[in-house]
Write an enzyme that holds these catalytic residues in place. Structure first.
Site, short mmCIF file in Angstrom:
data_model
loop_
_atom_site.label_atom_id
_atom_site.label_comp_id
_atom_site.label_asym_id
_atom_site.label_seq_id
_atom_site.Cartn_x
_atom_site.Cartn_y
_atom_site.Cartn_z
N ASN A 1 23.62 35.48 28.62
CA ASN A 1 24.92 35.90 28.57
C ASN A 1 25.19 35.76 27.09
O ASN A 1 25.36 34.45 26.79
CB ASN A 1 25.77 35.15 29.66
N LYS B 1 24.56 32.04 26.67
CA LYS B 1 24.37 31.00 27.90
C LYS B 1 23.12 31.73 28.80
O LYS B 1 22.81 32.86 28.64
CB LYS B 1 25.50 31.21 28.78
N ARG C 1 24.17 40.02 30.82
CA ARG C 1 25.46 40.69 31.10
C ARG C 1 25.73 41.36 29.78
O ARG C 1 25.66 40.88 28.62
CB ARG C 1 26.28 39.34 30.96
N HIS D 1 35.42 41.79 34.35
CA HIS D 1 35.08 40.78 35.37
C HIS D 1 34.47 41.39 36.45
O HIS D 1 34.50 40.95 37.72
CB HIS D 1 36.03 40.12 35.90
N LEU E 1 40.77 33.93 38.19
CA LEU E 1 41.46 33.40 37.23
C LEU E 1 40.97 32.22 36.49
O LEU E 1 40.64 31.08 36.70
CB LEU E 1 42.66 32.86 37.99
N GLY F 1 39.98 34.08 30.96
CA GLY F 1 40.52 35.41 30.89
C GLY F 1 40.69 35.59 32.41
O GLY F 1 40.29 35.01 33.30
N ARG G 1 45.87 35.16 25.94
CA ARG G 1 46.17 36.46 25.90
C ARG G 1 47.53 36.79 26.46
O ARG G 1 47.73 36.34 27.33
CB ARG G 1 45.05 37.64 26.41
N PHE H 1 45.22 24.69 32.18
CA PHE H 1 46.22 24.78 33.03
C PHE H 1 46.43 23.24 33.54
O PHE H 1 47.42 22.86 34.10
CB PHE H 1 46.00 25.38 34.33
N ARG H 2 45.54 22.46 33.41
CA ARG H 2 45.60 20.81 33.82
C ARG H 2 46.58 20.18 33.01
O ARG H 2 47.46 19.48 33.22
CB ARG H 2 44.25 20.04 33.84
N GLY I 1 37.76 29.41 37.01
CA GLY I 1 38.50 27.96 36.76
C GLY I 1 39.75 27.82 37.59
O GLY I 1 39.73 26.64 38.07
N GLU J 1 39.82 28.44 41.53
CA GLU J 1 38.99 27.62 42.26
C GLU J 1 39.50 25.98 42.24
O GLU J 1 39.30 25.42 43.06
CB GLU J 1 37.49 27.55 41.74
N GLU K 1 28.55 34.39 38.49
CA GLU K 1 28.20 35.80 37.86
C GLU K 1 26.73 35.64 37.61
O GLU K 1 26.16 36.86 37.62
CB GLU K 1 29.00 36.07 36.63
P1 ADP Z 1 36.18 31.40 31.44
O1 ADP Z 1 37.14 32.36 31.78
O2 ADP Z 1 36.29 30.98 30.00
O3 ADP Z 1 34.88 31.31 31.86
P2 ADP Z 1 36.69 29.43 33.60
O4 ADP Z 1 36.59 30.45 34.80
O5 ADP Z 1 35.67 28.25 33.53
O6 ADP Z 1 36.72 30.09 32.29
O7 ADP Z 1 38.06 28.62 33.60
C1 ADP Z 1 38.54 27.90 32.42
C2 ADP Z 1 40.20 27.62 32.71
O8 ADP Z 1 40.06 26.87 34.03
C3 ADP Z 1 40.58 26.23 31.93
O9 ADP Z 1 41.12 26.83 30.75
C4 ADP Z 1 41.68 25.73 32.97
O10 ADP Z 1 43.04 26.17 32.58
C5 ADP Z 1 41.32 26.09 34.30
N1 ADP Z 1 40.85 25.02 35.10
C6 ADP Z 1 39.64 24.20 35.12
N2 ADP Z 1 39.86 23.31 36.00
C7 ADP Z 1 41.06 23.08 36.40
C8 ADP Z 1 41.72 22.27 37.36
N3 ADP Z 1 41.11 21.01 37.87
N4 ADP Z 1 43.02 22.37 37.45
C9 ADP Z 1 43.59 23.40 36.96
N5 ADP Z 1 42.86 24.45 36.22
C10 ADP Z 1 41.73 24.21 35.73
#
Ligand code: ADP
Length: 398
Positions: free
Chosen positions: A7, A14, A91, A180, A209, A212, A241, A284-285, A331, A334, A385
């Site tokens: 990727n 990656k 990818r 996606h 989510l 992106g 975004r 989001f954390r 992210g 999940e 993915e």
């Molecule tokens: P990308 O789209 O860059 O591949 P990911 O699918 O890994 O990203 O998502 C990354 C985002 O997930 C982080 O910016 C964060 O906002 C969110 N995230 C990761 N862990 C947590 C968590 N424990 N609680 C809330 N949001 C989280």
């Protein structure tokens, strides 16, 4: 068969080596800051991780070479020789209207991917570099292209057509494509499995989510509608975004601030979304933590994100005339129980309720987060993915 999944980003690469017979990851890692100061990481499954900073990687060629050298290294490697890599799965972000499925890459395909670069100027050129580099270093391994846009090529014309003069579609293929796709396809299939629903007759919604973010309505196993458009800027509010916005507002800001079109695009892609609203973070954390100690704008950013997500879910239920199951992934999907709770609470009207305990789920776990007596099930389905790309690669070669 051992499949190397690649990727490529503009300055990163990656990789994962996956045995597609057992679906086990043999090793994975990332080359970052290519052309800058080089950061290489490698993690063989069950072995010691390696991290090399200030590592000499002026171009993607050295990066791929180093990945191969490390994978075949007598001490830290997981394969004996390059010949053990049966194929490479790439990818590719934008396949335009040319690619509705994964393909074995040849010179013609490379040319067509390059032609799609105008639609994804940040991504496709990097993908092509990765492909050409792997072709040079692994001339015997077939190279397979798996496109982010391919899954969405089943969208109907009235779903993907923008309400602007039709000539822009005819001349430049300006339309909605969606992204996606690998993740939405992977998660929707798995959602149907865990819910014991027949994919071919089902109506599913997948909320991917991450940094992106996009939502897809999957009707009878095919993408019916998705929230991203010509580029990954449309749809949900995201980390940085803007998602959907009135172009009139953009024109107004540009005039007031004397901003160029480039500056506007940079603002919409990198300084907007929850980062732009909160002025705090795109993570989001951080937003939940700041909100908890009274930071109102972090709270507002979360409200905006969740509200728009709820609107898309509602719109797709209407568009499909119902829904049989919903999945959250990536992210935020999940990990973020707060976001999931807000969405499910707005589905109470149709008999869907949150299982508060199950909703504590974190990374890597498949879990049903709606109560057992809910009218439809809602699940957290971790996306993968790389595995999806490896599967596609192996399937295409068989
Ligand atoms: P990308 O789209 O860059 O591949 P990911 O699918 O890994 O990203 O998502 C990354 C985002 O997930 C982080 O910016 C964060 O906002 C969110 N995230 C990761 N862990 C947590 C968590 N424990 N609680 C809330 N949001 C989280």
């Amino acid at each position: 068969m051992d499949v190397l999944v690649i990727n490529c980003g503009s300055s990163s690469l990656k990789y994962q080596l996956i045995d597609t017979d057992t679906e086990k990851v043999m090793a994975k890692g990332i080359c970052e800051r290519i052309g800058v100061d080089g950061l290489f990481t490698y993690k063989p499954t069950g072995g010691m991780a390696i991290k090399k900073a200030e590592f000499d990687m002026p171009t993607h060629t050295e990066a791929v070479q180093h990945v191969i050298d490390t994978l075949t290294d007598p001490e830290n490697g997981v394969i004996e020789s390059l010949d053990d890599i049966a194929a490479v799965g790439h990818r590719i972000v934008h396949g335009g209207e040319k690619f509705a499925e994964s393909v074995i890459i040849d010179d013609e395909v490379i040319k067509e991917v390059e032609e799609c670069s105008a639609l994804a100027p940040l991504h496709n050129p990097a993908n092509v570099i990765g492909i050409k580099t792997c072709m040079k270093l692994m001339p015997n391994a077939p190279q397979i292209g798996v496109f982010d846009t391919a899954f969405h090529q089943t969208m109907r014309d009235y779903v993907y057509t923008y309400a602007i003069p039709y000539e822009y579609y005819e001349k430049y293929k300006v339309r909605r494509y969606g992204f996606h796709g690998t993740s939405h396809s992977f998660v929707s299939k798995r959602l149907a499995e865990v819910c014991d629903i027949d994919l071919d007759t089902s109506k599913l919604i997948v909320c991917h989510l991450g940094g992106g973010a996009s939502v897809t309505a999957v009707y009878r196993g095919k993408s019916f509608d998705t929230s991203m458009g010509l580029t990954p800027l449309e749809g949900l509010a995201m980390g940085t975004r803007s998602g959907d916005i009135d172009i009139g507002a953009i024109n107004y800001i540009a005039e007031k601030e004397g901003m160029s079109f480039e500056e506007i695009m940079d603002m919409l892609n990198k300084k907007s979304g929850v980062l732009g609203i909160s002025g705090n973070s795109s993570d989001f954390r951080d937003l939940w933590n700041s909100r908890a100690v009274g930071d109102e704008r972090s709270g507002l950013a979360l409200d905006v994100f969740c509200y728009r997500l709820i609107k898309y879910v509602g719109a797709y239920i209407a568009a499909m005339n119902g829904v049989d199951a919903i999945a959250f992934t990536a992210g935020i999907g999940e990990n973020d129980e707060g976001v999931r709770q807000r969405v499910i609470d707005k589905l109470n009207y149709m008999g869907v309720f949150l299982d508060g305990e199950a909703n504590q789920a974190r990374y890597g776990k498949e879990v049903r987060i709606s109560t057992p007596d809910s009218k439809i099930p809602v699940w957290v389905i971790p996306t993968d993915e790389e595995l999806a790309i490896a599967r596609e690669t192996a399937a295409l070669l068989k």
